[in-house]
Design a protein around this motif. Structure first.
Motif, mmCIF file in Angstrom:
data_model
loop_
_atom_site.group_PDB
_atom_site.id
_atom_site.type_symbol
_atom_site.label_atom_id
_atom_site.label_comp_id
_atom_site.label_asym_id
_atom_site.label_seq_id
_atom_site.Cartn_x
_atom_site.Cartn_y
_atom_site.Cartn_z
ATOM 1 N N ALA A 177 -4.062 -2.062 -0.579
ATOM 2 C CA ALA A 177 -2.949 -2.633 -1.386
ATOM 3 C C ALA A 177 -3.187 -1.816 -2.650
ATOM 4 O O ALA A 177 -2.081 -1.269 -3.214
ATOM 5 C CB ALA A 177 -3.092 -4.073 -1.666
ATOM 6 N N ALA A 178 -4.343 -1.606 -3.148
ATOM 7 C CA ALA A 178 -4.496 -0.599 -4.472
ATOM 8 C C ALA A 178 -4.127 0.712 -4.140
ATOM 9 O O ALA A 178 -3.319 1.401 -4.934
ATOM 10 C CB ALA A 178 -5.779 -0.713 -4.726
ATOM 11 N N VAL A 179 -4.424 1.227 -2.903
ATOM 12 C CA VAL A 179 -3.994 2.620 -2.543
ATOM 13 C C VAL A 179 -2.317 2.787 -2.454
ATOM 14 O O VAL A 179 -1.713 3.841 -2.953
ATOM 15 C CB VAL A 179 -4.466 2.898 -1.107
ATOM 16 C CG1 VAL A 179 -3.794 4.358 -0.539
ATOM 17 C CG2 VAL A 179 -6.078 3.133 -1.289
ATOM 18 N N GLU A 180 -1.919 1.730 -1.885
ATOM 19 C CA GLU A 180 -0.294 1.934 -1.778
ATOM 20 C C GLU A 180 0.421 1.834 -3.076
ATOM 21 O O GLU A 180 1.272 2.717 -3.549
ATOM 22 C CB GLU A 180 0.168 0.721 -1.090
ATOM 23 C CG GLU A 180 0.135 0.639 0.409
ATOM 24 C CD GLU A 180 0.738 1.940 1.066
ATOM 25 O OE1 GLU A 180 1.873 2.006 0.915
ATOM 26 O OE2 GLU A 180 -0.226 2.607 1.791
ATOM 27 N N LEU B 72 2.620 5.178 -7.921
ATOM 28 C CA LEU B 72 2.157 5.898 -9.201
ATOM 29 C C LEU B 72 2.125 7.393 -9.088
ATOM 30 O O LEU B 72 2.677 8.055 -9.966
ATOM 31 C CB LEU B 72 1.029 5.181 -9.826
ATOM 32 C CG LEU B 72 0.427 5.919 -11.009
ATOM 33 C CD1 LEU B 72 1.460 5.466 -12.417
ATOM 34 C CD2 LEU B 72 -0.912 5.504 -11.236
ATOM 35 N N ALA B 73 1.329 7.739 -7.962
ATOM 36 C CA ALA B 73 1.261 9.252 -8.265
ATOM 37 C C ALA B 73 2.485 10.100 -7.952
ATOM 38 O O ALA B 73 2.704 11.031 -8.485
ATOM 39 C CB ALA B 73 0.100 9.830 -7.096
ATOM 40 N N ARG B 74 3.253 9.424 -6.958
ATOM 41 C CA ARG B 74 4.568 10.022 -6.543
ATOM 42 C C ARG B 74 5.592 10.097 -7.750
ATOM 43 O O ARG B 74 6.216 11.140 -8.162
ATOM 44 C CB ARG B 74 5.235 9.262 -5.453
ATOM 45 C CG ARG B 74 6.385 9.787 -4.801
ATOM 46 C CD ARG B 74 6.854 9.345 -3.679
ATOM 47 N NE ARG B 74 7.136 8.050 -3.585
ATOM 48 C CZ ARG B 74 6.131 6.950 -3.262
ATOM 49 N NH1 ARG B 74 5.207 7.349 -2.483
ATOM 50 N NH2 ARG B 74 6.662 5.567 -3.182
ATOM 51 N N THR C 286 0.434 13.329 -4.289
ATOM 52 C CA THR C 286 -0.087 12.256 -3.569
ATOM 53 C C THR C 286 -1.301 11.478 -4.161
ATOM 54 O O THR C 286 -1.971 11.921 -5.254
ATOM 55 C CB THR C 286 -0.625 12.960 -2.218
ATOM 56 O OG1 THR C 286 -1.633 13.798 -2.468
ATOM 57 C CG2 THR C 286 0.430 13.859 -1.604
ATOM 58 N N VAL C 287 -1.541 10.193 -3.292
ATOM 59 C CA VAL C 287 -2.773 9.603 -3.921
ATOM 60 C C VAL C 287 -3.947 10.400 -3.780
ATOM 61 O O VAL C 287 -4.793 10.423 -4.804
ATOM 62 C CB VAL C 287 -2.733 8.405 -3.404
ATOM 63 C CG1 VAL C 287 -3.176 8.651 -1.771
ATOM 64 C CG2 VAL C 287 -3.975 7.424 -3.733
ATOM 65 N N LEU C 288 -4.270 11.325 -3.014
ATOM 66 C CA LEU C 288 -5.416 12.014 -2.763
ATOM 67 C C LEU C 288 -5.448 13.123 -4.051
ATOM 68 O O LEU C 288 -6.645 13.359 -4.686
ATOM 69 C CB LEU C 288 -5.380 12.966 -1.539
ATOM 70 C CG LEU C 288 -6.550 13.789 -1.066
ATOM 71 C CD1 LEU C 288 -6.415 14.136 0.346
ATOM 72 C CD2 LEU C 288 -6.354 15.243 -1.654
ATOM 73 N N GLY C 289 -4.291 13.679 -4.329
ATOM 74 C CA GLY C 289 -4.129 14.467 -5.487
ATOM 75 C C GLY C 289 -4.449 13.839 -6.795
ATOM 76 O O GLY C 289 -5.228 14.305 -7.523
ATOM 77 N N LEU C 290 -3.882 12.629 -6.859
ATOM 78 C CA LEU C 290 -4.377 11.775 -7.990
ATOM 79 C C LEU C 290 -5.608 11.602 -8.010
ATOM 80 O O LEU C 290 -6.303 11.717 -9.312
ATOM 81 C CB LEU C 290 -3.439 10.466 -8.070
ATOM 82 C CG LEU C 290 -3.838 9.440 -8.813
ATOM 83 C CD1 LEU C 290 -3.448 10.212 -10.495
ATOM 84 C CD2 LEU C 290 -3.270 8.179 -8.813
ATOM 85 N N ALA C 291 -6.440 11.228 -7.081
ATOM 86 C CA ALA C 291 -7.842 10.902 -7.181
ATOM 87 C C ALA C 291 -8.790 11.902 -7.377
ATOM 88 O O ALA C 291 -9.558 11.800 -8.371
ATOM 89 C CB ALA C 291 -8.135 10.349 -5.608
ATOM 90 N N ASP D 189 -5.910 2.021 -14.405
ATOM 91 C CA ASP D 189 -6.937 0.622 -14.571
ATOM 92 C C ASP D 189 -6.145 -0.403 -14.291
ATOM 93 O O ASP D 189 -6.883 -1.485 -13.701
ATOM 94 C CB ASP D 189 -7.297 0.917 -16.036
ATOM 95 C CG ASP D 189 -8.422 2.146 -16.157
ATOM 96 O OD1 ASP D 189 -8.759 2.667 -14.944
ATOM 97 O OD2 ASP D 189 -8.571 2.406 -17.158
ATOM 98 N N ALA D 190 -4.754 -0.577 -14.465
ATOM 99 C CA ALA D 190 -4.324 -1.870 -14.516
ATOM 100 C C ALA D 190 -4.247 -2.076 -12.816
ATOM 101 O O ALA D 190 -4.057 -3.343 -12.268
ATOM 102 C CB ALA D 190 -2.945 -1.875 -15.124
ATOM 103 N N ILE D 191 -3.930 -1.114 -12.067
ATOM 104 C CA ILE D 191 -3.784 -1.192 -10.644
ATOM 105 C C ILE D 191 -5.025 -1.822 -10.014
ATOM 106 O O ILE D 191 -5.189 -2.452 -9.012
ATOM 107 C CB ILE D 191 -3.076 -0.059 -9.883
ATOM 108 C CG1 ILE D 191 -1.727 0.313 -10.351
ATOM 109 C CG2 ILE D 191 -3.558 0.072 -8.531
ATOM 110 C CD1 ILE D 191 -1.372 1.753 -9.984
ATOM 111 N N LEU D 192 -6.192 -0.963 -10.544
ATOM 112 C CA LEU D 192 -7.379 -1.379 -10.075
ATOM 113 C C LEU D 192 -7.822 -2.810 -10.431
ATOM 114 O O LEU D 192 -8.307 -3.546 -9.563
ATOM 115 C CB LEU D 192 -8.360 -0.315 -10.289
ATOM 116 C CG LEU D 192 -8.157 1.030 -10.192
ATOM 117 C CD1 LEU D 192 -9.407 1.969 -10.944
ATOM 118 C CD2 LEU D 192 -8.156 1.218 -8.589
ATOM 119 N N GLN D 193 -7.647 -3.192 -11.606
ATOM 120 C CA GLN D 193 -7.817 -4.597 -12.035
ATOM 121 C C GLN D 193 -6.918 -5.490 -11.125
ATOM 122 O O GLN D 193 -7.565 -6.642 -11.186
ATOM 123 C CB GLN D 193 -7.834 -4.508 -13.424
ATOM 124 C CG GLN D 193 -7.900 -5.821 -14.111
ATOM 125 C CD GLN D 193 -9.517 -6.345 -14.048
ATOM 126 O OE1 GLN D 193 -10.195 -5.252 -13.800
ATOM 127 N NE2 GLN D 193 -9.822 -7.467 -13.783
#
Length: 328
Positions: free
Chosen positions: A245-248, A253-255, A261-266, A308-312
């Motif tokens: 769910a966090a990845v989604e 956010l990344a897009r 992509t989320v990979l590029g963001l990471a 950080d908000a998404i992770l929390q």
């Protein structure tokens, strides 16, 4: 490809390195030599000049494949090899044990040089601290190898601040290798500020959190054989659903904010944290296709706060990577 200097050594590496644990096959469901060699060549073509490995990755298999790959067309001169020592296997046992005694380190160095088909290792690292061997003895053994011209720089992996302090009292330390990614951030409390203070470069392993941050996994994803993810709590219920769910949400956010992509963001997030190198694990050439799209520019404060908000929201109590530690 952005580069980073390793202290006062005169060595400069790409800020993305190729992680080759999966290429060794052990705990990743096997390996394909031809495809692995093609992956190494693809990394070099993409501007990645740092290849990180270890004898423990398939009991030498990863090193052997790297040696074969770099022996082709003089490619050794275009690559920096970072390997490790201090983990050994007993006959018939699948889990390694820690041994950083000077005699064992010398034996491992000779074996690694043979498998890698080289006469010098660019970065030699202690894989895990060995509680049975005084750290000063281990450090002095590596410094003797450095003075003999067998290794160009010294590093440690999975060491605490106290252990690094002791090590640095006996030998020059250039690099540390901790687990670090969007989901595993424990080093922000200690190792990361320590590296900044003491001019250490950080080789961050698990940059894509064992595939979670590629954005390609889903609830029905399964892992075969001895795959490490079968014992990683993040990939088990109930944690797996929360991480997905966090990845989604990170994908969105990344897009929308960064057009990536989320990979590029990471990966970009890791590169924004300080003297960091993101170790990108791959065993197929196509897994490196996104490398050319990675930006190294800093993330703005608003984006960092949104992450950080998404992770929390989804993983307020993240699972630590401590499950990977070999037995004491």
């Amino acid at each position: 490809m952005q580069t980073i200097s390793w202290g006062q050594t005169g060595i400069h590496s790409s800020r993305i390195g190729l992680g080759t644990w999966a290429i060794g096959g052990w705990m990743w469901g096997g390996t394909d030599e031809a495809e692995s060699i093609a992956t190494i060549h693809k990394a070099l073509d993409q501007g990645i000049n740092l290849i990180d490995t270890a004898p423990a990755y398939g009991e030498g298999r990863s090193e052997e494949i790297i040696g074969k790959a770099l022996a082709i067309d003089g490619l050794r001169s275009k690559a920096l090899i970072a390997t490790k020592a201090g983990l050994s296997f007993k006959p018939g046992e699948s889990r390694p044990y820690r041994d950083s005694s000077p005699a064992r380190l010398q034996q491992e160095l000779d074996e690694s040089l043979r498998r890698l088909k080289t006469d010098v290792i660019d970065l030699y690292q202690i894989h895990w601290p060995d509680p049975r061997t005084p750290i000063e003895e281990t450090a002095r053994a590596l410094e003797a190898m450095h003075q003999a011209g067998k290794i160009r720089a010294i590093g440690v992996s999975n060491f605490s601040l106290e252990q690094m302090d002791i090590f640095r009292s006996a030998a020059p330390l250039v690099a540390a290798q901790p687990p670090y990614n969007l989901f595993e951030r424990e080093i922000e409390a200690d190792v990361l500020p320590y590296a900044k203070q003491h001019d250490l470069v950080l080789l961050c392993y698990g940059a894509l959190c064992r595939g979670l941050l590629t954005g390609r996994m889903h609830a029905d994803t399964r892992f075969d054989g001895d795959d490490l993810r079968n014992i990683d709590p993040k990939f088990q219920a109930p944690h797996f659903a929360a991480y997905l769910a966090a990845v989604e949400e990170l994908k969105q956010l990344a897009r929308t904010r960064l057009d990536t992509t989320v990979l590029g963001l990471a990966v970009r997030w890791i590169l924004a944290q300080g003297p960091t190198i993101a170790l990108w694990g791959a065993r197929r050439p196509d897994q490196l296709d996104p490398v050319g799209d990675i930006e190294a520019s800093p993330l703005d404060a608003e984006t960092l706060q949104a992450i950080d908000a998404i992770l929390q929201r989804h993983v307020p109590e993240p699972v630590a990577p401590s499950f990977m530690a070999p037995p004491l």
